[in-house]
Scaffold this motif. Sequence first.
Motif, PDB file in Angstrom:
ATOM      1  N   HIS A 267       0.813  -1.206   0.000  1.00  0.00           N
ATOM      2  CA  HIS A 267       0.000   0.000   0.000  1.00  0.00           C
ATOM      3  C   HIS A 267       0.856   1.270   0.000  1.00  0.00           C
ATOM      4  O   HIS A 267       1.929   1.306   0.601  1.00  0.00           O
ATOM      5  N   ALA A 268       0.340   2.309  -0.663  1.00  0.00           N
ATOM      6  CA  ALA A 268       1.062   3.577  -0.750  1.00  0.00           C
ATOM      7  C   ALA A 268       1.234   4.239   0.612  1.00  0.00           C
ATOM      8  O   ALA A 268       2.146   5.050   0.807  1.00  0.00           O
ATOM      9  N   TYR A 285       9.110  -7.097  -5.931  1.00  0.00           N
ATOM     10  CA  TYR A 285       8.071  -8.044  -6.324  1.00  0.00           C
ATOM     11  C   TYR A 285       8.771  -9.274  -6.867  1.00  0.00           C
ATOM     12  O   TYR A 285       9.679  -9.176  -7.702  1.00  0.00           O
ATOM     13  N   ASP A 308      -1.174   6.998  -6.514  1.00  0.00           N
ATOM     14  CA  ASP A 308      -1.868   5.713  -6.561  1.00  0.00           C
ATOM     15  C   ASP A 308      -2.063   5.154  -5.154  1.00  0.00           C
ATOM     16  O   ASP A 308      -1.360   5.526  -4.214  1.00  0.00           O
ATOM     17  N   LEU A 310      -1.564   2.018  -4.453  1.00  0.00           N
ATOM     18  CA  LEU A 310      -0.546   0.994  -4.289  1.00  0.00           C
ATOM     19  C   LEU A 310       0.796   1.500  -4.809  1.00  0.00           C
ATOM     20  O   LEU A 310       0.854   2.475  -5.561  1.00  0.00           O
ATOM     21  N   LEU A 311       1.856   0.821  -4.407  1.00  0.00           N
ATOM     22  CA  LEU A 311       3.193   1.158  -4.885  1.00  0.00           C
ATOM     23  C   LEU A 311       3.570   0.227  -6.025  1.00  0.00           C
ATOM     24  O   LEU A 311       3.623  -0.997  -5.846  1.00  0.00           O
ATOM     25  N   GLY A 312       3.793   0.788  -7.197  1.00  0.00           N
ATOM     26  CA  GLY A 312       4.187  -0.001  -8.347  1.00  0.00           C
ATOM     27  C   GLY A 312       5.683  -0.239  -8.369  1.00  0.00           C
ATOM     28  O   GLY A 312       6.464   0.470  -7.727  1.00  0.00           O
ATOM     29  N   ARG A 336      -6.910  -3.255 -16.084  1.00  0.00           N
ATOM     30  CA  ARG A 336      -6.687  -4.387 -15.202  1.00  0.00           C
ATOM     31  C   ARG A 336      -6.794  -5.718 -15.936  1.00  0.00           C
ATOM     32  O   ARG A 336      -7.539  -5.853 -16.903  1.00  0.00           O
ATOM     33  N   GLY A 375      -3.433  -7.261 -11.902  1.00  0.00           N
ATOM     34  CA  GLY A 375      -2.921  -5.894 -11.811  1.00  0.00           C
ATOM     35  C   GLY A 375      -2.925  -5.219 -13.165  1.00  0.00           C
ATOM     36  O   GLY A 375      -3.650  -5.621 -14.080  1.00  0.00           O
ATOM     37  N   SER A 378       1.225   0.740 -15.916  1.00  0.00           N
ATOM     38  CA  SER A 378       0.938   2.163 -16.122  1.00  0.00           C
ATOM     39  C   SER A 378       1.628   2.684 -17.382  1.00  0.00           C
ATOM     40  O   SER A 378       2.448   1.990 -17.990  1.00  0.00           O
ATOM     41  N   PHE A 384       1.748  -2.604 -11.372  1.00  0.00           N
ATOM     42  CA  PHE A 384       0.992  -2.503 -10.125  1.00  0.00           C
ATOM     43  C   PHE A 384       0.302  -3.847  -9.872  1.00  0.00           C
ATOM     44  O   PHE A 384      -0.546  -4.270 -10.655  1.00  0.00           O
ATOM     45  N   GLU A 386      -2.222  -5.907  -7.798  1.00  0.00           N
ATOM     46  CA  GLU A 386      -3.374  -5.566  -6.976  1.00  0.00           C
ATOM     47  C   GLU A 386      -3.842  -6.701  -6.074  1.00  0.00           C
ATOM     48  O   GLU A 386      -4.619  -6.474  -5.151  1.00  0.00           O
TER      49      GLU A 386
END
Length: 514
Positions: A267-268, A285, A308, A310-312, A336, A375, A378, A384, A386
């Motif tokens: 999460h951001a 990741y 965002d 979330l953190l990409g 998505r 996910g 971008s 990202f 999800e």
Amino acid sequence: MANKFAKTLVQMGVKRGDIIGLTGRNVPEWLIANFGVQMAGGCPLCLPYQEREDQITKLLNSVESVKMLIMDPGVEGRNCHISEYVVDKGNGKVECKSIPALENVILFYPNERMSSAYTVAELCSRHLDLELPRIDPEDVGFVSLSSGSSGLPKAIPSSHHALVVIAWHCYSLLLRQPGEDILYNDRPFSWVAGYPAWEMAACGTRVTLTNTLHSSSIVDAVKTATNLITKEKAIKAFLVPSMLELAMKRKIHLKIKKAVTSGVVVHASLLECIDKICDELQVLYGMTEMGYLGSRVFTSDDKARVQDMLLGVRPCPWVEVKITDDHGHLQPVGQRGNILIRSKTRFTGYLNHDLPPQTEDLLLKSGWFYPKDGGYVSENGLLFVEGRLQEMIQVFGRKMYPFEIENVINAKSNVIAAIVLPIKDMETGDHVPSAAIIYQPQNEDSMESMQDYLRKEFNITEENQLLECLYVPQVIVGFKTFPALANGKLDHEAIRKTMQRKLTKEQICRLSFQ
């Protein structure tokens, strides 16, 4: 030490390609056994420490032909229950109907409850004049396990070459600082994230815990970690998102140059730890099947830039990513869909599980792997993630990931941690949200109070009441702590079962986790 251990294993009959079970804490004997098995031409099957006896039996039989088990008896022999019933009085020789292939059990160190078993130190003390086998880089050198959150853990083979590649990738992502570099990483050696790859590649110093799961609570684990990081003057540290969030909420003192974290979803809100806990936050990741896949380093300048939820991460240079719909067609940028991965660290399948035919066909033909994560990518090329596709909330044809609700619940000051899980509405067939929440002691919300809070946060009114089915959990259960698997990851299946047992008679008639 590992060389002597390897020669003794060869004398005992270990041959090239033999799979050897290995279970234990982060102690020197684990490292000696792991490298010794590899040097003897065998392949360590890394089992969780203090796993249930029946689960160990299932794992050993599922992989087949595991002829030897090397194990840590644990503090005061508490882990001996795994092997006591298979070892007779003849120097570790085994007779076991439930594990027919098993021939020997070796202990990390002596224990009176199994005095007949060989130990690592005993085998290392032998001086044998024999040659070790020549190892092919493509031989299987390591078998790790998936979390097992959805059933029996999957056995994932990696070649010796793949281990070297993972070590190089780890080094390139966690660049060594000038001078002495000290990394805190308490992940078990048996995990890809805890395997001593960075130490071998960077020749840096690692600070770890003998047993990460020894802590009585998450709060205790955070305090132990922060004390060790401070005492050993670590420059960077692997800390899971929940530990960073808890350190901020509890205002536990910790200051480090770089915090490294990873998870399916990050999460951001975690950016708030920058300047408070660390100078930089690195998000990784990856997956056991394919190693490290993406990374991104955030600084204080990014706190205002990131919009965002979330953190990409940026895919690593050795990785390709594509997003597809359910029919396998490419999705446009920002749309998505299903995440597919192709990497130079190629995954070819599990030892004890069959891949779905479509996944196997795709993997073998083109190298694309479908990890069942969802996910999007971008416009600036960030990935990202999800969440897991099987954990999606689905209501009236609309799909969303649990993190959107989890973010809002976790923002409450009296919440330590929250997990949102789908629960099936038996009448409509929809998968509506439910929530498992750990509250601060003596500061719990009633279910109605939490639901009112979420209605307000998601701006649900009489004009958009149907959104309540999507955003407001119909079942909310408080936990003192979340059950964990033997590898330390959250046991979602056990959480579901606990929540199922706590459903009211009315809820049982219309809702089910099954």
